[in-house]
Design an enzyme around this catalytic site. Structure first.
Site, short mmCIF file in Angstrom:
data_model
loop_
_atom_site.label_atom_id
_atom_site.label_comp_id
_atom_site.label_asym_id
_atom_site.label_seq_id
_atom_site.Cartn_x
_atom_site.Cartn_y
_atom_site.Cartn_z
N HIS A 149 -33.75 24.06 19.87
CA HIS A 149 -32.97 22.83 19.80
C HIS A 149 -32.64 22.34 21.19
O HIS A 149 -32.41 23.14 22.10
CB HIS A 149 -31.69 23.02 18.98
N ASN A 160 -31.12 25.96 25.51
CA ASN A 160 -30.89 27.38 25.78
C ASN A 160 -32.04 28.18 25.16
O ASN A 160 -32.50 27.87 24.06
CB ASN A 160 -29.56 27.83 25.18
N HIS A 220 -33.48 28.88 16.67
CA HIS A 220 -34.42 27.82 16.24
C HIS A 220 -34.33 26.78 17.35
O HIS A 220 -33.23 26.27 17.63
CB HIS A 220 -33.99 27.25 14.88
P1 5GP Z 1 -26.95 27.37 21.19
O1 5GP Z 1 -25.82 28.20 21.72
O2 5GP Z 1 -27.85 28.16 20.28
O3 5GP Z 1 -27.72 26.67 22.28
O4 5GP Z 1 -26.30 26.20 20.37
C1 5GP Z 1 -26.09 26.25 19.00
C2 5GP Z 1 -25.25 25.04 18.65
O5 5GP Z 1 -25.28 24.88 17.24
C3 5GP Z 1 -23.76 25.17 19.04
O6 5GP Z 1 -23.41 24.08 19.89
C4 5GP Z 1 -23.03 25.12 17.70
O7 5GP Z 1 -21.80 24.42 17.76
C5 5GP Z 1 -24.03 24.43 16.80
N1 5GP Z 1 -23.94 24.80 15.38
C6 5GP Z 1 -23.83 26.07 14.89
N2 5GP Z 1 -23.81 26.05 13.54
C7 5GP Z 1 -23.90 24.74 13.18
C8 5GP Z 1 -23.92 24.08 11.90
O8 5GP Z 1 -23.87 24.69 10.84
N3 5GP Z 1 -24.03 22.73 11.91
C9 5GP Z 1 -24.09 22.02 13.09
N4 5GP Z 1 -24.18 20.68 12.97
N5 5GP Z 1 -24.08 22.61 14.30
C10 5GP Z 1 -23.99 23.95 14.34
ZN ZN Z 2 -35.70 27.84 11.90
#
Ligand code: 5GP
Ligand code: ZN
Length: 114
Positions: A100, A87, A98
């Site tokens: 990912h 995303n 950040h």
């Molecule tokens: P995004 O919506 O930014 O693409 O995905 C962020 C992802 O990070 C989500 O799937 C969420 O569950 C995961 N996430 C958020 N905070 C943490 C954390 O503290 N530890 C881990 N392992 N995953 C996290």
């Molecule tokens: Zn970062």
């Protein structure tokens, strides 16, 4: 970046369930998995999203993509199928600024976007 959640995870300041680590990349399990296999792959260096990556990041991004394939094999989902999602920016619903890659698999994924 001092105020970035995934920089803190990369630095070991916040615990995570690691599945892979080298000098440049960390892979760990998502805290709220959306599929039986839900792993996040991050570069240790801070990039807010794919939109910030440049030609200098080509090798790093290639390595992350191949690592996703390797982890899919390790997790036993290479043959059943998996999805890699990055995303980027507001319309994607990106929550953590950040870069990912989500690696998802282990069941039919339908419209899961990571
Ligand atoms: P995004 O919506 O930014 O693409 O995905 C962020 C992802 O990070 C989500 O799937 C969420 O569950 C995961 N996430 C958020 N905070 C943490 C954390 O503290 N530890 C881990 N392992 N995953 C996290
Ligand atoms: Zn970062």
């Amino acid at each position: 970046m001092s105020d970035c959640l995934f920089c803190k995870i990369a630095a070991g300041e916040i615990p995570s369930t690691k599945v892979y680590e080298d000098e440049e990349i960390l892979a760990f399990r998502d805290i709220a998995p959306k599929a039986p296999v839900h792993i996040l792959l991050i570069p240790k260096k801070h990039l807010a999203s794919l939109a910030e990556a440049g030609p200098e990041d080509a090798a790093l991004l290639g390595k992350m993509q191949l690592l996703a394939r390797q982890l899919a094999e390790q997790e036993g989902v290479a043959e059943s199928g998996f999805r890699v999602v990055a995303n980027s920016g507001p319309n994607s619903g990106q929550e953590v600024a950040h870069l990912h890659y989500h690696l998802l698999g282990g069941e039919p994924l339908g419209d899961i976007r990571g």
